[in-house]
Design an enzyme around this catalytic site. Structure first.
Site, mmCIF file in Angstrom:
data_model
loop_
_atom_site.group_PDB
_atom_site.id
_atom_site.type_symbol
_atom_site.label_atom_id
_atom_site.label_comp_id
_atom_site.label_asym_id
_atom_site.label_seq_id
_atom_site.Cartn_x
_atom_site.Cartn_y
_atom_site.Cartn_z
ATOM 1 N N ASN A 1 0.850 -1.191 0.000
ATOM 2 C CA ASN A 1 0.000 0.000 0.000
ATOM 3 C C ASN A 1 0.886 1.241 0.000
ATOM 4 O O ASN A 1 1.468 1.584 1.029
ATOM 5 C CB ASN A 1 -0.902 -0.039 1.249
ATOM 6 C CG ASN A 1 -1.764 1.203 1.381
ATOM 7 O OD1 ASN A 1 -1.866 2.001 0.454
ATOM 8 N ND2 ASN A 1 -2.393 1.367 2.539
ATOM 9 N N LYS B 1 -0.036 4.222 -0.255
ATOM 10 C CA LYS B 1 -0.741 5.382 0.318
ATOM 11 C C LYS B 1 -0.558 6.605 -0.597
ATOM 12 O O LYS B 1 -0.575 6.454 -1.807
ATOM 13 C CB LYS B 1 -0.251 5.642 1.745
ATOM 14 C CG LYS B 1 -0.289 4.378 2.600
ATOM 15 C CD LYS B 1 -0.106 4.661 4.047
ATOM 16 C CE LYS B 1 0.025 3.345 4.795
ATOM 17 N NZ LYS B 1 -0.196 3.463 6.202
ATOM 18 N N HIS C 1 -9.788 0.538 4.507
ATOM 19 C CA HIS C 1 -8.514 0.790 5.191
ATOM 20 C C HIS C 1 -8.773 1.749 6.363
ATOM 21 O O HIS C 1 -9.594 2.665 6.238
ATOM 22 C CB HIS C 1 -7.487 1.384 4.220
ATOM 23 C CG HIS C 1 -6.113 1.414 4.813
ATOM 24 N ND1 HIS C 1 -5.723 2.377 5.702
ATOM 25 C CD2 HIS C 1 -5.062 0.572 4.677
ATOM 26 C CE1 HIS C 1 -4.471 2.142 6.082
ATOM 27 N NE2 HIS C 1 -4.044 1.049 5.466
ATOM 28 N N GLU D 1 -7.277 4.204 7.458
ATOM 29 C CA GLU D 1 -7.087 5.630 7.167
ATOM 30 C C GLU D 1 -8.304 6.199 6.434
ATOM 31 O O GLU D 1 -8.620 7.384 6.567
ATOM 32 C CB GLU D 1 -5.779 5.834 6.376
ATOM 33 C CG GLU D 1 -4.585 5.664 7.315
ATOM 34 C CD GLU D 1 -3.310 5.170 6.659
ATOM 35 O OE1 GLU D 1 -3.195 5.213 5.428
ATOM 36 O OE2 GLU D 1 -2.421 4.724 7.418
ATOM 37 N N GLU E 1 -5.570 -5.390 10.460
ATOM 38 C CA GLU E 1 -4.606 -4.310 10.679
ATOM 39 C C GLU E 1 -4.951 -3.575 11.971
ATOM 40 O O GLU E 1 -5.782 -2.652 11.959
ATOM 41 C CB GLU E 1 -4.650 -3.330 9.513
ATOM 42 C CG GLU E 1 -4.339 -3.968 8.181
ATOM 43 C CD GLU E 1 -3.773 -2.953 7.201
ATOM 44 O OE1 GLU E 1 -2.600 -3.087 6.853
ATOM 45 O OE2 GLU E 1 -4.495 -2.017 6.838
ATOM 46 N N GLY F 1 1.894 2.158 10.801
ATOM 47 C CA GLY F 1 2.766 3.322 10.647
ATOM 48 C C GLY F 1 3.394 3.792 11.941
ATOM 49 O O GLY F 1 3.949 4.885 12.001
ATOM 50 N N SER G 1 3.156 -2.180 10.445
ATOM 51 C CA SER G 1 4.608 -2.092 10.643
ATOM 52 C C SER G 1 5.344 -3.389 10.315
ATOM 53 O O SER G 1 6.295 -3.768 11.002
ATOM 54 C CB SER G 1 4.921 -1.626 12.074
ATOM 55 O OG SER G 1 4.372 -0.339 12.291
HETATM 56 C C1 PEP Z 1 -1.026 -0.097 5.883
HETATM 57 O O1 PEP Z 1 -1.061 1.027 5.429
HETATM 58 O O2 PEP Z 1 -1.900 -0.909 5.546
HETATM 59 C C2 PEP Z 1 0.045 -0.453 6.806
HETATM 60 C C3 PEP Z 1 0.004 -1.613 7.394
HETATM 61 O O3 PEP Z 1 1.042 0.478 7.008
HETATM 62 P P1 PEP Z 1 2.469 0.243 7.719
HETATM 63 O O4 PEP Z 1 3.041 -1.041 7.155
HETATM 64 O O5 PEP Z 1 3.282 1.425 7.371
HETATM 65 O O6 PEP Z 1 2.208 0.088 9.189
#
Ligand code: PEP
Length: 247
Positions: free
Chosen positions: A10, A12, A95, A97, A163, A169, A209
């Site tokens: 992703n 983003k 997601h 976000e 997630e 993040g 992460s």
């Molecule tokens: C994501 O955006 O789905 C995600 C898991 O981000 P990150 O790996 O940066 O934590």
């Protein structure tokens, strides 16, 4: 039950055209067989370029979001037919976000997943609890609610991404044990919703992460079938290392 791993990258709201072109060139040069299905999720302006750049490779492309309607007066949104036309195979739905920045409800996310399938796209439905929800002991309640609404009674095709919001993040990864516990719970809930056989074949990805250093240990858990990777997917070498850890 063997499930072929799936890894999503992703991007983003990152990268420009030149970065995306260089990234695709690096992936095109990757000749080793992949141990997983892989999809990249670039932002909308990069989609067609990435889909073209990856055509003929095992790497697929997906949108980060879609509108549930197929067309209309929805400024700033992207439709399922537009994603399919740009060469997408997948689309993220729900997601965290999107849920947080755009107030997306569980019900809306279910409609998006249904719309995705209608246009030949595979929804990757994202679910996950906040830190407050985990601390107050409501994690499973939240996951069950998001899962049922996201599936909207139509489980095929789709994959699920667990997630935990507190791990996205932040650099703070769920331990393999915490992730496995949640994944096992999700699979049990799926069995109630869609039957044990379908639940057993459903891919449940972990996101939060993930990096080359922690991917193999997470992947060794029985109910973790791959990853949705944010930050670490921006570097093709790191992303490829994560993909290889699913072998
Ligand atoms: C994501 O955006 O789905 C995600 C898991 O981000 P990150 O790996 O940066 O934590």
């Amino acid at each position: 039950m063997t499930r072929r791993p799936l890894v999503g990258g992703n991007w983003k709201m990152h990268l420009l055209r030149a970065d995306a072109e260089a990234y695709c060139e690096r992936l095109r040069g990757e000749s080793a067989a992949l141990p997983a299905d892989v999809a990249l999720f670039p932002s909308a302006p990069l989609l067609a370029l990435v889909a073209r750049g990856l055509a003929g490779t095992p790497f697929a492309c997906g949108g980060q979001d879609l509108h549930p309607e197929e067309k209309g007066a929805h400024t700033g949104d992207v439709s399922g037919p537009q994603l399919a036309d740009a060469g997408c195979e997948w689309v993220l739905c729900g997601h965290s976000e999107r849920r947080q920045d755009h107030g997306e409800s569980d019900e809306l996310i279910g409609r998006k997943a249904v719309a995705a399938r209608r246009h030949g796209l595979k929804p990757l439905i994202c679910i996950g609890e906040t830190l407050d929800e985990r601390r107050s002991g409501t994690t499973y309640e939240v996951l069950d609610r998001q899962l049922e609404a996201g599936l909207a009674g139509r489980p095929e095709p789709c994959a699920i991404a667990y997630e935990p919001i507190w791990a996205i993040g932040t650099g703070e990864t769920a331990t393999p044990e915490i992730a496995q516990e949640a994944h096992q719970h999700i699979r049990e809930t799926l069995a109630d919703l869609i039957g044990a056989e379908a639940a057993g074949s459903k891919r449940i990805l972990y996101g939060g992460s993930v990096k080359p250093a922690n991917a193999a240990e997470l992947f060794s858990q029985p109910d973790i079938d791959g990853f949705l990777v944010g930050g670490a997917s921006l570097d093709p070498e790191g992303f490829l290392a994560i993909i290889r850890s699913c072998g």
